[in-house]
Design an enzyme around this catalytic site. Structure first.
Site, short mmCIF file in Angstrom:
data_model
loop_
_atom_site.label_atom_id
_atom_site.label_comp_id
_atom_site.label_asym_id
_atom_site.label_seq_id
_atom_site.Cartn_x
_atom_site.Cartn_y
_atom_site.Cartn_z
N CYS A 73 0.81 -1.31 -0.02
CA CYS A 73 0.07 -0.06 -0.01
C CYS A 73 0.79 1.04 0.08
O CYS A 73 0.33 2.41 -0.42
CB CYS A 73 -1.15 -0.04 1.28
SG CYS A 73 -1.96 -1.26 1.40
N CYS A 130 2.42 -27.48 6.42
CA CYS A 130 1.17 -28.26 6.72
C CYS A 130 1.56 -29.82 6.37
O CYS A 130 0.81 -30.63 6.87
CB CYS A 130 -0.16 -27.79 6.23
SG CYS A 130 -0.04 -28.02 4.37
ZN LIG Z 1 1.04 -26.36 3.19
#
Ligand SMILES: [Zn+2]
Length: 337
Positions: A181, A242
């Site tokens: 921004c 993950c």
């Molecule tokens: Zn991931």
């Protein structure tokens, strides 16, 4: 008070039962800029029982165009965003436990910040902090509501640990990190749109509904938009965050480091000292040296030539007027010691 949430309870999917669930929920918002103030106001008005908002910055004139919780007086008082946001949110809804924390989010403090949260809302403009939050949320099994906007463009995705891809999986599908921004500008409706998607997903999750994984992006000026609904196929088994759960963004030390704040001609410096310098003592010394010092209980600010230095209670400083880390360190040591 009894009718406070009546319109939301009339909305059949939430009802009185959903309203009770909201009251028992805890949301942590990372960042009290445009996205953070927008989602915090909606969540507090909706009656989410506990809302914590963390931010490392203070309020400047250029924030008022879109950061909806702040006023001209807050700029004049040079309040940290977290402090002004907490005060305003408490005025909006005294029945919610609101906590504003002046904090530079790091791998060292994020675990404690998000612990016990029902949901973590991403409202930072900083790539590194966003990835730290992504790792911490996965590690603790908390949904993470990614949102970002710049210019007239917005993007949003909700990460559900164990189900959807995470931000690390999606890196190549996210907008370029170089644009901020502070370099490309921003219009406020795009903030409201991203926050609306984030808060809608928050309300669904907190009241027990399924959140449909969609990677949404849109440009409110050109009216282009894209919804990737097949996003689940982008989950990577070998993702360090993950998949393998090595959480690379939580494992490095940012404590004694300086950062250039992109596009702001500003360097942030973290104190290497264990005990941060006393604001009162520093202010006294700077005044004795003939400098103009503005103080409040949270920070002090002083200016000389083209440089301005803002020192927070935790010893962190923003040196405005340079993007050169060595120059900023020199000013820090000359002024603060
Ligand atoms: Zn991931």
């Amino acid at each position: 008070m009894s009718t406070r949430y009546s319109r939301q309870e009339l909305f059949q999917p939430i009802g009185k039962e959903g309203q009770k669930r909201l009251l028992a929920s805890k949301v942590v918002i990372i960042g009290a800029g445009a996205l953070g103030t927008a989602s915090a106001e909606m969540l507090v008005r909706a009656g989410v029982g506990s809302v914590t908002i963390a931010d490392r910055d203070y309020i400047e004139w250029s924030n008022l165009q879109r950061q909806q919780l702040y006023t001209e007086q807050d700029v004049q008082d040079r309040l940290p965003k977290a402090v002004a946001a907490e005060a305003r949110l408490k005025q909006v809804n005294s029945g919610v436990h609101v906590r504003g924390i002046v904090l530079d989010v790091t791998p060292q403090n994020i675990d404690e910040l998000v612990r016990g949260a029902s949901i973590v809302v991403d409202a930072t403009d900083n790539f590194e902090v966003r990835m730290i939050a992504n790792d911490a949320a996965i590690k603790q099994g908390i949904p993470f509501l990614y949102g970002a906007c710049v210019a007239s463009y917005g993007v949003q995705f909700t990460v559900i640990p164990g189900e959807t891809p995470c931000l690390h999986c999606l890196l190549e599908h996210l907008p370029a990190q170089g644009m901020t921004c502070d370099t490309a500008g921003i219009i406020s409706p795009v903030v409201q749109q991203v926050a609306a998607y984030q808060v809608a997903d928050a309300l669904k999750w907190l009241t027990g509904y399924e959140v449909t994984p969609i990677l949404r992006s849109f440009d409110l000026w050109t009216n282009e938009r894209s919804d990737i609904r097949s996003v689940s196929s982008l989950k990577k088994a070998q993702c360090p965050s993950c998949g393998l759960k090595t959480f690379p963004f939580l494992s490095y030390d940012r404590r004694a480091k300086a950062d250039v704040l992109c596009g702001r001609n500003t360097v942030q410096i973290r104190s290497a000292a264990d005990i941060p310098p006393s604001l009162k003592e520093v202010a006294l010394r700077l005044k004795e040296a003939g400098m103009d010092v503005l103080e409040n209980p949270h920070l002090l600010s002083c200016q000389k030539d083209e440089f301005k230095l803002v020192l927070f209670k935790d010893g962190r400083a923003l040196v405005h007027g340079t993007s050169d880390i060595a120059k900023a360190r020199t000013i820090y040591h000359q002024w603060i010691g």
